[in-house]
Design a protein around this motif. Sequence first.
Motif, PDB file in Angstrom:
ATOM      1  N   ARG A 124      73.811  69.666  42.890  1.00 50.95           N
ATOM      2  CA  ARG A 124      73.411  70.665  41.619  1.00 50.95           C
ATOM      3  C   ARG A 124      74.056  69.906  40.560  1.00 50.95           C
ATOM      4  O   ARG A 124      73.690  70.351  39.244  1.00 50.95           O
ATOM      5  N   SER A 125      74.973  68.894  40.692  1.00 51.40           N
ATOM      6  CA  SER A 125      75.632  68.270  39.402  1.00 51.40           C
ATOM      7  C   SER A 125      74.436  67.493  38.647  1.00 51.40           C
ATOM      8  O   SER A 125      73.611  66.896  39.415  1.00 51.40           O
ATOM      9  N   ALA A 126      74.361  67.348  37.261  1.00 53.23           N
ATOM     10  CA  ALA A 126      73.541  66.406  36.739  1.00 53.23           C
ATOM     11  C   ALA A 126      73.817  64.970  36.807  1.00 53.23           C
ATOM     12  O   ALA A 126      73.061  64.191  36.362  1.00 53.23           O
ATOM     13  N   ARG A 127      75.053  64.821  37.532  1.00 57.84           N
ATOM     14  CA  ARG A 127      75.378  63.241  37.744  1.00 57.84           C
ATOM     15  C   ARG A 127      74.319  62.672  38.916  1.00 57.84           C
ATOM     16  O   ARG A 127      74.349  61.549  39.330  1.00 57.84           O
ATOM     17  N   ASN A 128      73.713  63.556  39.750  1.00 59.04           N
ATOM     18  CA  ASN A 128      73.025  63.205  40.774  1.00 59.04           C
ATOM     19  C   ASN A 128      71.649  62.602  40.495  1.00 59.04           C
ATOM     20  O   ASN A 128      71.138  62.796  39.217  1.00 59.04           O
ATOM     21  N   ASP A 129      71.098  61.981  41.298  1.00 63.65           N
ATOM     22  CA  ASP A 129      69.704  61.268  40.985  1.00 63.65           C
ATOM     23  C   ASP A 129      68.533  62.509  40.968  1.00 63.65           C
ATOM     24  O   ASP A 129      67.667  62.289  40.065  1.00 63.65           O
ATOM     25  N   ILE A 130      68.799  63.498  41.738  1.00 59.81           N
ATOM     26  CA  ILE A 130      67.955  64.545  41.893  1.00 59.81           C
ATOM     27  C   ILE A 130      68.727  65.805  41.730  1.00 59.81           C
ATOM     28  O   ILE A 130      69.473  65.921  42.563  1.00 59.81           O
ATOM     29  N   THR A 131      68.658  66.409  40.958  1.00 58.76           N
ATOM     30  CA  THR A 131      69.630  67.615  40.339  1.00 58.76           C
ATOM     31  C   THR A 131      68.662  68.971  40.862  1.00 58.76           C
ATOM     32  O   THR A 131      67.572  68.925  40.262  1.00 58.76           O
ATOM     33  N   LEU A 132      69.274  69.624  41.815  1.00 62.02           N
ATOM     34  CA  LEU A 132      68.658  71.097  42.121  1.00 62.02           C
ATOM     35  C   LEU A 132      69.426  72.023  41.698  1.00 62.02           C
ATOM     36  O   LEU A 132      70.620  72.267  42.197  1.00 62.02           O
ATOM     37  N   GLU A 133      68.600  72.982  40.806  1.00 58.48           N
ATOM     38  CA  GLU A 133      69.410  74.053  40.245  1.00 58.48           C
ATOM     39  C   GLU A 133      69.305  75.340  41.513  1.00 58.48           C
ATOM     40  O   GLU A 133      68.563  76.145  41.224  1.00 58.48           O
ATOM     41  N   ASP A 134      69.887  75.198  42.355  1.00 56.67           N
ATOM     42  CA  ASP A 134      69.983  76.324  43.454  1.00 56.67           C
ATOM     43  C   ASP A 134      71.268  76.581  43.722  1.00 56.67           C
ATOM     44  O   ASP A 134      72.207  75.616  44.228  1.00 56.67           O
ATOM     45  N   ASP A 135      71.938  77.882  43.999  1.00 55.36           N
ATOM     46  CA  ASP A 135      72.948  78.572  44.286  1.00 55.36           C
ATOM     47  C   ASP A 135      73.713  77.828  45.581  1.00 55.36           C
ATOM     48  O   ASP A 135      74.708  77.817  45.832  1.00 55.36           O
ATOM     49  N   TRP A 136      72.508  77.741  46.618  1.00 54.51           N
ATOM     50  CA  TRP A 136      72.907  77.498  47.844  1.00 54.51           C
ATOM     51  C   TRP A 136      73.143  75.901  48.024  1.00 54.51           C
ATOM     52  O   TRP A 136      73.552  75.299  49.050  1.00 54.51           O
TER      53      TRP A 136
END
Length: 163
Positions: free
Chosen positions: A93-105
């Motif tokens: 979920r963090s913007a530091r990741n290569d793929i950012t997933l905006e999902d609560d889970w």
Amino acid sequence: MSTAVLLFLARALLLLFLYLFLYLVVQALRQDLHTATRNAARETRAEGRATPQSAGPLGPGISALQLQLIDAGQAPLLPGQRYSLRDPLLIGRSARNDITLEDDWVSAEHLRLRRLHGAWLAEDLGSTNGTRLNGRPLKGAARVRAGDVLDLGRVKFKLVEQG
């Protein structure tokens, strides 16, 4: 009315306008901060951190395997998007990741894909809701190959051959 009463009412009215002004300033600042945060997240994705990778010549650290999004859950992504694997590739979920997933889970740092001795490994990074590999809970690191399905919270990826 006496002068003292009029002076008191003028002071009370001035104080009321001052509080109203301060309230409007705080609301404007909150809105600007929220907008700036949202725009910063969009710019990060626009730089290629969370956008699909285009198929092209393979460079250093890029594999012929890709992640294909099957189910986006709550994330604002389109099923069918493909992401080239890089060594390492971080998803969360963090913007530091290569793929950012905006999902609560999905945890802030949920999953890492990396190469070891020519094979790809998927490793859950201690996520709260866990990762499933082909329907089974992923404990530690496990080898993955084309056809495998990774579930991160409500988001599903399938490993596919590039092309």
